[in-house]
Design an enzyme around this catalytic site. Structure first.
Site, mmCIF file in Angstrom:
data_model
loop_
_atom_site.group_PDB
_atom_site.id
_atom_site.type_symbol
_atom_site.label_atom_id
_atom_site.label_comp_id
_atom_site.label_asym_id
_atom_site.label_seq_id
_atom_site.Cartn_x
_atom_site.Cartn_y
_atom_site.Cartn_z
ATOM 1 N N TYR A 104 132.624 128.885 10.212
ATOM 2 C CA TYR A 104 131.805 128.290 11.475
ATOM 3 C C TYR A 104 131.994 128.791 12.844
ATOM 4 O O TYR A 104 130.995 129.498 13.487
ATOM 5 C CB TYR A 104 131.146 127.409 11.582
ATOM 6 C CG TYR A 104 130.255 126.343 13.061
ATOM 7 C CD1 TYR A 104 129.303 126.860 12.575
ATOM 8 C CD2 TYR A 104 130.704 125.960 14.229
ATOM 9 C CE1 TYR A 104 128.040 126.523 14.347
ATOM 10 C CE2 TYR A 104 130.823 125.445 15.011
ATOM 11 C CZ TYR A 104 129.410 125.507 14.851
ATOM 12 O OH TYR A 104 128.339 125.718 15.996
ATOM 13 N N LYS A 126 129.726 132.167 15.365
ATOM 14 C CA LYS A 126 129.908 132.287 16.623
ATOM 15 C C LYS A 126 130.172 133.099 17.224
ATOM 16 O O LYS A 126 129.626 133.227 18.629
ATOM 17 C CB LYS A 126 129.822 130.364 17.388
ATOM 18 C CG LYS A 126 128.943 129.522 17.051
ATOM 19 C CD LYS A 126 127.500 129.786 16.970
ATOM 20 C CE LYS A 126 126.744 128.410 16.372
ATOM 21 N NZ LYS A 126 125.120 128.420 16.678
ATOM 22 N N SER A 170 130.117 127.763 21.065
ATOM 23 C CA SER A 170 130.354 126.928 20.521
ATOM 24 C C SER A 170 132.110 126.729 21.187
ATOM 25 O O SER A 170 132.171 127.701 20.868
ATOM 26 C CB SER A 170 130.333 126.383 19.194
ATOM 27 O OG SER A 170 130.878 125.485 18.950
HETATM 28 N N1 LIG Z 1 125.686 119.587 17.883
HETATM 29 C C1 LIG Z 1 127.361 120.397 18.167
HETATM 30 O O1 LIG Z 1 127.950 119.461 19.019
HETATM 31 C C2 LIG Z 1 126.945 121.827 18.616
HETATM 32 C C3 LIG Z 1 127.766 121.925 19.463
HETATM 33 C C4 LIG Z 1 128.224 123.272 19.428
HETATM 34 C C5 LIG Z 1 127.262 123.998 19.320
HETATM 35 N N2 LIG Z 1 126.355 124.140 18.463
HETATM 36 C C6 LIG Z 1 124.758 124.457 18.434
HETATM 37 O O2 LIG Z 1 124.066 123.979 18.672
HETATM 38 C C7 LIG Z 1 123.122 124.952 18.158
HETATM 39 C C8 LIG Z 1 122.072 123.414 17.638
HETATM 40 O O3 LIG Z 1 122.563 122.629 16.755
HETATM 41 P P1 LIG Z 1 122.118 120.776 16.265
HETATM 42 O O4 LIG Z 1 123.306 120.164 16.523
HETATM 43 O O5 LIG Z 1 120.972 121.158 17.382
HETATM 44 O O6 LIG Z 1 121.358 122.096 15.058
HETATM 45 P P2 LIG Z 1 120.114 121.193 14.113
HETATM 46 O O7 LIG Z 1 120.466 121.318 12.790
HETATM 47 O O8 LIG Z 1 119.586 119.910 14.233
HETATM 48 O O9 LIG Z 1 119.298 121.995 14.756
HETATM 49 C C9 LIG Z 1 119.580 123.381 13.838
HETATM 50 C C10 LIG Z 1 117.419 124.261 14.259
HETATM 51 O O10 LIG Z 1 117.986 124.955 13.243
HETATM 52 C C11 LIG Z 1 116.960 125.452 12.726
HETATM 53 N N3 LIG Z 1 117.067 126.685 11.743
HETATM 54 C C12 LIG Z 1 118.396 126.657 11.130
HETATM 55 N N4 LIG Z 1 119.024 127.448 10.690
HETATM 56 C C13 LIG Z 1 117.089 128.009 10.491
HETATM 57 C C14 LIG Z 1 117.062 129.916 10.420
HETATM 58 N N5 LIG Z 1 117.543 130.592 9.837
HETATM 59 N N6 LIG Z 1 115.415 130.167 10.986
HETATM 60 C C15 LIG Z 1 115.576 129.416 11.248
HETATM 61 N N7 LIG Z 1 115.328 127.918 12.594
HETATM 62 C C16 LIG Z 1 116.561 127.536 11.361
HETATM 63 C C17 LIG Z 1 116.856 123.774 11.710
HETATM 64 O O11 LIG Z 1 115.795 123.191 11.570
HETATM 65 C C18 LIG Z 1 117.401 123.035 13.209
HETATM 66 O O12 LIG Z 1 115.653 122.468 13.812
HETATM 67 C C19 LIG Z 1 123.699 125.650 16.523
HETATM 68 O O13 LIG Z 1 123.330 126.322 16.602
HETATM 69 C C20 LIG Z 1 124.608 124.254 16.695
HETATM 70 O O14 LIG Z 1 125.633 125.689 16.361
HETATM 71 C C21 LIG Z 1 125.995 122.244 18.093
#
Ligand SMILES: NC(=O)c1ccc[n+]([C@@H]2O[C@H](COP(=O)([O-])OP(=O)(O)OC[C@H]3O[C@@H](n4cnc5c(N)ncnc54)[C@H](O)[C@@H]3O)[C@@H](O)[C@H]2O)c1
Length: 326
Positions: free
Chosen positions: A141, A145, A117
């Site tokens: 957070y 990362k 991120s």
């Molecule tokens: N959405 C954003 O703007 C953004 C920005 C930068 C980075 N990210 C990263 O992208 C990734 C996905 O984010 P997202 O927005 O799709 O979030 P989200 O919450 O929709 O998806 C996360 C998924 O991981 C699953 N999960 C969480 N912890 C788990 C575990 N310990 N074991 C198995 N499954 C688990 C959840 O059930 C969910 O389906 C994350 O790593 C997040 O940190 C997101």
């Protein structure tokens, strides 16, 4: 080659699964459904329900599906919650990754793509953030990362695992309404929420050293982001032993005020924002240099901010039909 997509039932993961399968890759989703939805997993893609903290289940999933590459998106992602529950975030995001990497190396998996991120940079004081800009995360957070990147790179160096850490900037939009983000943690859904309640969107601080005084960010369409994963997965497969760290953004800044104006215009609302005091820890400007991703992956974002708003709005209307105007 089969790719295990952890977090594949989540917002971004569901888009990655589709992009990978449309590109002809075999995928299997591994997700504990803590925030994900099983019906986001397409027909024909196996779903293993389990936590990345469950070493036996992870090892069995890798073996049962003959996995040769992993895209690791599973994580907790709320910055504010991470401040209140740092140990939970370190456990899920760092320990969950350590368990996964242990299983990955034992199983002889060759490639790992890791969801990082822009939060790793904290408050960068530069016009364009490159991958060489020093990392100084401002929240637990962001720390998880950065620690995750360290784990991934160190494992790559020690074992020959090919790795890519993708530093996503502000992710928005949807490929289809039913795949839209259901959370309200980012600017665009926050504006939607205010418009739906018929209240003014809020700007936190309009005295930043930016052209209109409001914070500037780099937004990336989730479909472009998903395509970057396909490109990274293929780059790792075609040249083993690579360890990439790449910004995934558009390289263009959009201010909070500009975003509110565009959302109003594109959704048929007309709600001028109100200005509240700055929030602590908000950097004035965070905009990616995405040049390295273009060079390394031959990838470039194609979608505009208007594409992000209109597709996210279609997803929002599906859950909040009362938000429609007229
Ligand atoms: N959405 C954003 O703007 C953004 C920005 C930068 C980075 N990210 C990263 O992208 C990734 C996905 O984010 P997202 O927005 O799709 O979030 P989200 O919450 O929709 O998806 C996360 C998924 O991981 C699953 N999960 C969480 N912890 C788990 C575990 N310990 N074991 C198995 N499954 C688990 C959840 O059930 C969910 O389906 C994350 O790593 C997040 O940190 C997101």
């Amino acid at each position: 080659m089969t790719w295990l997509i952890t977090g594949g039932a989540g917002y971004i993961g569901a888009h990655v699964v589709r992009a990978m399968t449309e590109a002809g890759e075999r995928t299997v989703v591994y997700d504990d459904l803590s925030t994900g939805l099983a019906d986001r997993v397409p027909d024909g893609v196996p779903l293993v329900i389990g936590s990345t903290l469950d070493d036996e289940r992870v090892a069995r999933a890798l073996a049962d599906h003959e996995v040769t590459g992993v895209v690791h998106l599973a994580a907790k992602k709320q910055v504010g919650e991470s401040v209140d529950r740092p140990l939970h975030y370190y456990r899920e995001n760092v320990e969950g990754l350590r368990v996964l990497l242990d299983a990955v190396t034992a199983a002889g998996v060759r490639s790992v793509v890791f969801s990082s991120s822009a939060a790793v940079y904290g408050m960068p004081d530069v016009e364009l953030v490159t991958e060489e800009t020093p990392c100084a995360p401002m929240s637990p957070y962001g720390e998880t990362k950065l620690a995750g990147e360290w784990l991934v790179r160190a494992t790559g160096r020690a074992t020959g695992l090919s790795t890519a850490c993708l530093r996503y900037f502000n992710v928005a939009g949807a490929a289809r309404p039913d795949l839209a983000d259901t959370g309200v943690f980012n600017l665009i859904p926050m504006i939607f929420e205010k418009l739906t309640a018929d209240t003014p969107p809020r700007i936190f601080g309009d005295d930043y050293p930016t052209p209109d005084g409001t914070c500037v960010r780099d937004y990336i369409h989730v479909v472009d982001l998903a395509e970057a994963h396909v490109a990274a997965a293929r780059a790792l497969r075609s040249s083993p032993g690579r360890n990439l760290t790449l910004n995934i953004g558009r390289g263009e800044g959009v201010s909070v005020r500009e975003m509110i104006d565009r959302v109003n215009a594109l959704t048929g609302h007309d709600r001028p924002p109100t200005v509240a005091p700055r929030r602590p820890g908000d950097p004035a400007r965070v905009v990616a240099s995405a040049d390295r991703a273009t060079t390394e992956l031959a990838w470039k974002a194609r979608h505009t901010v208007d594409d992000m708003i209109t597709s996210a709005w279609s997803g929002w209307l599906r859950l909040h039909p009362e938000a429609a105007r007229g």
